[in-house]
Design an enzyme around this catalytic site. Structure first.
Site, PDB file in Angstrom:
ATOM      1  N   TYR A 100       2.708  10.017  -0.211  1.00  0.00           N
ATOM      2  CA  TYR A 100       3.826   9.459   0.570  1.00  0.00           C
ATOM      3  C   TYR A 100       5.183   9.757  -0.069  1.00  0.00           C
ATOM      4  O   TYR A 100       6.212   9.602   0.583  1.00  0.00           O
ATOM      5  CB  TYR A 100       3.698   7.937   0.720  1.00  0.00           C
ATOM      6  CG  TYR A 100       2.459   7.458   1.430  1.00  0.00           C
ATOM      7  CD1 TYR A 100       1.607   8.325   2.113  1.00  0.00           C
ATOM      8  CD2 TYR A 100       2.134   6.099   1.420  1.00  0.00           C
ATOM      9  CE1 TYR A 100       0.472   7.868   2.748  1.00  0.00           C
ATOM     10  CE2 TYR A 100       0.992   5.626   2.067  1.00  0.00           C
ATOM     11  CZ  TYR A 100       0.158   6.517   2.719  1.00  0.00           C
ATOM     12  OH  TYR A 100      -0.965   6.045   3.345  1.00  0.00           O
ATOM     13  N   LYS A 157      -3.165   5.932  -3.817  1.00  0.00           N
ATOM     14  CA  LYS A 157      -4.255   6.835  -3.419  1.00  0.00           C
ATOM     15  C   LYS A 157      -4.136   8.207  -4.072  1.00  0.00           C
ATOM     16  O   LYS A 157      -3.028   8.722  -4.246  1.00  0.00           O
ATOM     17  CB  LYS A 157      -4.267   7.012  -1.900  1.00  0.00           C
ATOM     18  CG  LYS A 157      -4.248   5.705  -1.131  1.00  0.00           C
ATOM     19  CD  LYS A 157      -4.255   5.917   0.374  1.00  0.00           C
ATOM     20  CE  LYS A 157      -3.853   4.652   1.091  1.00  0.00           C
ATOM     21  NZ  LYS A 157      -2.395   4.415   1.092  1.00  0.00           N
ATOM     22  N   HIS A 215      -7.956   9.410  -1.030  1.00  0.00           N
ATOM     23  CA  HIS A 215      -7.219   9.355   0.239  1.00  0.00           C
ATOM     24  C   HIS A 215      -7.998   9.935   1.426  1.00  0.00           C
ATOM     25  O   HIS A 215      -7.807   9.525   2.562  1.00  0.00           O
ATOM     26  CB  HIS A 215      -5.878  10.082   0.082  1.00  0.00           C
ATOM     27  CG  HIS A 215      -4.805   9.598   1.008  1.00  0.00           C
ATOM     28  ND1 HIS A 215      -3.470   9.675   0.704  1.00  0.00           N
ATOM     29  CD2 HIS A 215      -4.862   9.024   2.225  1.00  0.00           C
ATOM     30  CE1 HIS A 215      -2.751   9.173   1.707  1.00  0.00           C
ATOM     31  NE2 HIS A 215      -3.577   8.776   2.644  1.00  0.00           N
ATOM     32  N   ASP A 260       0.842  -1.196   0.000  1.00  0.00           N
ATOM     33  CA  ASP A 260       0.000   0.000   0.000  1.00  0.00           C
ATOM     34  C   ASP A 260       0.880   1.249   0.000  1.00  0.00           C
ATOM     35  O   ASP A 260       1.759   1.400   0.849  1.00  0.00           O
ATOM     36  CB  ASP A 260      -0.886  -0.017   1.257  1.00  0.00           C
ATOM     37  CG  ASP A 260      -1.795   1.189   1.352  1.00  0.00           C
ATOM     38  OD1 ASP A 260      -2.973   1.067   0.963  1.00  0.00           O
ATOM     39  OD2 ASP A 260      -1.337   2.252   1.824  1.00  0.00           O
TER      40      ASP A 260
END
Length: 286
Positions: free
Chosen positions: A52, A77, A110, A47
């Site tokens: 990120y 996401k 998200h 994931d």
């Protein structure tokens, strides 16, 4: 067969591995090796997210692993800040190019709000409409074959109801903060009734669970670490945990889920309440 090999079946008939390896707050320079270690340990579900900043490294690890692409489940996401149809299409292309792995297994919205506006009730209606628009973009992306399943993250009951009022495709999952002492019963019940799988991020309560005396006692009984118990608890509740770790020892330890928690101990764990909620939730308790 281990827990890492077991799957849930999503509402579109696609199988998803029951335990995922999370990469939130994982520095890009550590991500490739950590994901390779996780894949070597038996994880088959990774994931990540555009926010990120480590999608390229996740994609690199998937390509370098030597494991056939169709045996690894990859989630990313759409940023919470992206709330237009065009923006969703553009951000997806960035994610798709970053990962460079032919297709994504799962693509999530998200958050229902931009992070800076979480919990501000005056914006609910505005973002309800925006989420309906971006969901159309995700439905089109799924129809293109670049993504197998689509879902949401951090959506509460209101957010889900609003989305479902116009959606042609029901979200496959809702990824929420969920752990021993904090199991979001209203969201979980609503999602389960709609056949939306709950994915549990922060299954170790971002470390807080590791020092809870009740949890420690129950873990000892099964000769398990607290982390293992916390992850197994999520699975036995029918949700999908996303533990994350960068140290190889922790990655391997978290993967050892070769025990069953008794019904009595599950009841004890389910009755615990966390008083320290929390750093990452959007503040509208449903």
């Amino acid at each position: 067969m281990t827990k890492l090999d077991e799957t849930y079946t999503l509402n579109n008939g696609i199988k998803i591995p029951k335990v995922a390896f999370g990469t939130w707050q994982m520095p890009a320079e550590k991500t490739r090796q950590s994901v390779l270690d996780a894949l070597q340990a038996g994880y088959r579900h990774i994931d990540t997210a555009l926010a990120y900043g480590n999608e390229k490294e996740v994609g690199q690890a998937v390509r370098d692993s030597g494991i056939p692409r169709d045996q690894i489940y990859v989630t990313s996401k759409l940023p919470g800040e992206t709330k237009t149809y065009e923006g969703a299409k553009k951000d997806f292309e960035e994610t798709f190019n970053n990962l460079d792995i032919d297709y994504l297994d799962l693509y999530l919205v998200h958050a229902p709000f931009p992070w800076a506006e979480m919990g501000k009730s005056e914006n609910i209606e505005k973002y309800d409409k925006a989420n309906q628009e971006i969901w159309k973009a995700l439905e089109e992306i799924q129809a293109s074959g670049k993504v197998k399943s689509i879902g949401v993250s951090n959506f509460n009951v209101h957010d889900l109801e609003s989305l479902l009022s116009t959606a042609k495709v029901t979200p496959a999952v809702d990824q929420i903060q969920y752990y021993v002492g904090y199991t979001e019963p209203k969201i979980t019940k609503f999602a389960t009734d709609k056949d939306i799988l709950i994915e549990a991020y922060s299954p170790l309560a971002t470390g807080r669970m590791l020092s809870n005396p009740t949890v420690e006692r129950i873990a000892e009984k099964y000769d398990a670490s607290v982390a293992q118990l916390a992850i197994e608890f999520v699975v036995q509740n029918g949700a999908l945990p996303l533990p994350k770790a960068t140290q190889k020892a922790h990655i391997l330890d978290n993967a050892k889920l070769d025990f069953e928690i008794s019904a009595e101990d599950m009841e004890k764990l389910n009755s615990l309440k966390d008083t320290a909620v929390d750093m990452y939730h959007h503040g509208r308790q449903e």
